[in-house]
Design an enzyme around this catalytic site. Structure first.
Site, PDB file in Angstrom:
ATOM      1  N   ARG A  77      39.976  33.234  25.125  1.00  0.00           N
ATOM      2  CA  ARG A  77      39.965  33.154  26.530  1.00  0.00           C
ATOM      3  C   ARG A  77      40.913  34.267  26.771  1.00  0.00           C
ATOM      4  O   ARG A  77      40.989  34.963  28.240  1.00  0.00           O
ATOM      5  CB  ARG A  77      40.482  31.457  26.824  1.00  0.00           C
ATOM      6  CG  ARG A  77      39.654  31.403  28.515  1.00  0.00           C
ATOM      7  CD  ARG A  77      40.997  30.462  28.459  1.00  0.00           C
ATOM      8  NE  ARG A  77      40.596  28.690  27.904  1.00  0.00           N
ATOM      9  CZ  ARG A  77      41.853  28.844  27.289  1.00  0.00           C
ATOM     10  NH1 ARG A  77      42.951  29.071  27.062  1.00  0.00           N
ATOM     11  NH2 ARG A  77      41.411  27.707  26.137  1.00  0.00           N
ATOM     12  N   TYR A 131      36.262  39.696  54.657  1.00  0.00           N
ATOM     13  CA  TYR A 131      34.592  38.976  53.870  1.00  0.00           C
ATOM     14  C   TYR A 131      34.959  37.201  54.229  1.00  0.00           C
ATOM     15  O   TYR A 131      35.597  36.815  53.934  1.00  0.00           O
ATOM     16  CB  TYR A 131      34.701  39.409  52.547  1.00  0.00           C
ATOM     17  CG  TYR A 131      33.344  38.948  51.532  1.00  0.00           C
ATOM     18  CD1 TYR A 131      32.650  39.614  51.716  1.00  0.00           C
ATOM     19  CD2 TYR A 131      33.925  38.340  49.971  1.00  0.00           C
ATOM     20  CE1 TYR A 131      31.832  39.116  51.094  1.00  0.00           C
ATOM     21  CE2 TYR A 131      32.569  37.779  49.811  1.00  0.00           C
ATOM     22  CZ  TYR A 131      32.029  38.396  49.919  1.00  0.00           C
ATOM     23  OH  TYR A 131      31.132  37.427  48.727  1.00  0.00           O
ATOM     24  N   ASP A 203      41.467  43.872  49.691  1.00  0.00           N
ATOM     25  CA  ASP A 203      40.195  44.166  49.281  1.00  0.00           C
ATOM     26  C   ASP A 203      40.208  45.160  49.330  1.00  0.00           C
ATOM     27  O   ASP A 203      39.349  45.927  50.607  1.00  0.00           O
ATOM     28  CB  ASP A 203      39.614  42.958  49.639  1.00  0.00           C
ATOM     29  CG  ASP A 203      38.242  42.931  49.400  1.00  0.00           C
ATOM     30  OD1 ASP A 203      37.423  43.591  48.772  1.00  0.00           O
ATOM     31  OD2 ASP A 203      37.848  41.733  49.498  1.00  0.00           O
ATOM     32  N   LYS A 228      29.642  45.097  42.699  1.00  0.00           N
ATOM     33  CA  LYS A 228      28.792  45.692  43.578  1.00  0.00           C
ATOM     34  C   LYS A 228      29.036  47.626  43.231  1.00  0.00           C
ATOM     35  O   LYS A 228      27.446  47.986  42.085  1.00  0.00           O
ATOM     36  CB  LYS A 228      30.331  45.472  44.822  1.00  0.00           C
ATOM     37  CG  LYS A 228      30.366  44.473  46.133  1.00  0.00           C
ATOM     38  CD  LYS A 228      28.386  43.990  45.889  1.00  0.00           C
ATOM     39  CE  LYS A 228      29.277  42.412  46.686  1.00  0.00           C
ATOM     40  NZ  LYS A 228      30.500  41.942  47.958  1.00  0.00           N
TER      41      LYS A 228
END
Ligand SMILES: *Cc1c(COP(=O)(O)O)cnc(C)c1O
Length: 417
Positions: A77, A131, A203, A228
């Protein structure tokens, strides 16, 4: 998760490549994250598929549990060298970052970063052109955890200071904004937030650290959807948040508490995408600008929303604050309705129809910005109210002339009602 200071602390972490902060963006992209002890004699950091990390004995096991430092084996993890290499690479590309945390998607990065900062009773200021899933998160998940979100006009710098109260804990920025692409004065807004004692998160998916060094421009936490530009090939989902010393620790602790981990296979793909991100961004931005210019001359188009285009909204701030662009922009149709925008998009043959962007292939999407804002009108007060619907384009690596001919087909179909 990877921390810049590991290298300085001389923990044996040696970059394979000689690239450092003094080099240009493309040189740094080539060298980023390629440390000798993670990569070995091959070029790319190998894929370490690991949940269990074995210890030589129980004493080492006990000792291992006591340390929670970056770049140390513990349990899957906390990642393994493939994920560390990607985080390290992103930290190296973000001036002012002490470290980067990876998340399973961009939305997870936004949620994880906000949860690292906010507590019940806090107020979060959210840019009105955020967004859409960020909006949904603010109005849903965060509300459920006792955080009140208030949306603000990103272009009203004067009014921004008056939006703060003594419960305002954080500000979520996004520039250019989603769909409508407004460029806001990030340095001014971030400075006001800091003065008011609030944390500024941005962002920064559109520009990435290559086009907008967000921490250097005054933000506290820079968030990116790696889905992206970094992935770049529409085949992986991932997100990242980078921060300086003040916020890297809380980001990392919160991500660990939430159990965020990314797969080493996806991290490896993201690292592969990263190497070519500079040339892909440059090429798609160049094509996008040519296409934006062409669209600006079409009589069916009311407005081109492309900050890279001289004369377009936000262009002056983009020139002042950004060092690059990308292939994503929108345009508004002159007095056309939803059906016309759909006819336009449906007629395209080279553009895919779908969400996301930043891949090597072009995409188109009909947009209705009016449906997802609350603090500012759409169309803006100084525009014709009939010019509401538009199209968002993500320009890929095809030849711009071919894409323009495809768009011509779209306009022809749009008029055949
Ligand atoms: C796509 C996108 C995200 C979310 O990223 P995912 O990886 O798809 O979760 C966040 N912000 C912006 C601006 C985006 O376009």
């Amino acid at each position: 998760m990877g921390r810049r200071s590991d290298r300085a602390q001389g923990n044996g972490a040696r970059p394979v490549s000689g690239a450092d902060e003094s080099h240009g963006a493309n040189t740094r992209l080539v060298g980023a994250g390629r440390r000798e002890e993670w990569t070995g004699p091959v070029v790319n950091p190998p894929v370490w598929r690991a949940s269990t990390h074995l210890y030589p004995d129980t004493a080492a096991l006990r000792e291992g549990g006591k340390h929670n430092a970056d770049g140390r084996f513990f349990y899957g993890r906390r990642g393994a060298p493939t994920q560390w290499a990607l985080a390290d690479a992103l930290t190296g590309l973000e001036p002012g970052a002490a470290g980067t945390v990876l998340y399973p998607s961009g939305v997870a990065a936004i949620a994880g970063a906000l949860m690292a900062v906010l507590r019940p009773g806090d107020v979060l200021l959210v840019t009105d052109n955020a967004y859409e899933p960020s909006r949904i998160m603010a109005n849903g998940l965060l509300k459920r955890f006792g955080v009140e979100s208030r949306f603000f006009d990103p272009l009203d710098v004067e009014g921004f200071a008056s939006r703060f109260c003594d419960r305002t804990r954080a500000v979520l920025l996004e520039s250019p904004g989603s769909l409508t692409m407004e460029v806001c004065d990030v340095p001014a807004l971030a400075a006001i937030a800091r003065e008011k004692g609030a944390v500024s998160l941005i962002d920064n998916t559109w520009a990435s650290a290559l086009g907008f060094p967000a921490l250097e421009r005054g933000c506290d936490i820079a968030i990116m959807s790696l889905t992206k530009h970094v992935g770049g090939h529409s085949d992986l989902m991932m997100g990242a948040a980078s921060a300086g010393d003040r916020w890297y620790g809380p980001l990392r602790q919160t991500a660990q508490a939430l159990g965020h981990v990314v797969s080493p296979d996806d991290a490896s793909l993201a690292l592969r995408g990263l190497r070519t991100m500079g040339v892909r961004l440059e090429k798609s931005a160049e094509s996008a600008l040519a296409i934006a210019r062409w669209l600006a001359g079409r009589e069916e188009v009311a407005q081109v929303l492309c900050p890279m285009l001289p004369g377009a909204p936000g262009h002056d701030l983009w020139r002042r604050d950004f060092t690059g662009g990308c292939g994503l922009f929108s345009f508004v149709l002159k007095g056309r309705d939803a059906a016309a925008a759909a006819r336009f998009v449906d007629a395209l043959t080279l553009f895919g129809i779908g969400f996301s962007w930043g891949g090597y292939e072009s995409l188109a999407l009909p947009i209705d910005p009016a449906a997802i804002r609350s603090a500012t009108p759409w169309p803006p007060a100084d525009r014709n109210p009939a010019d509401r619907w538009g199209v968002r384009l993500s320009i890929g690596l095809e030849d711009a002339g071919d894409l323009i001919r495809d768009l011509e087909r779209g306009f022809a179909a749009m008029e055949q009602a």
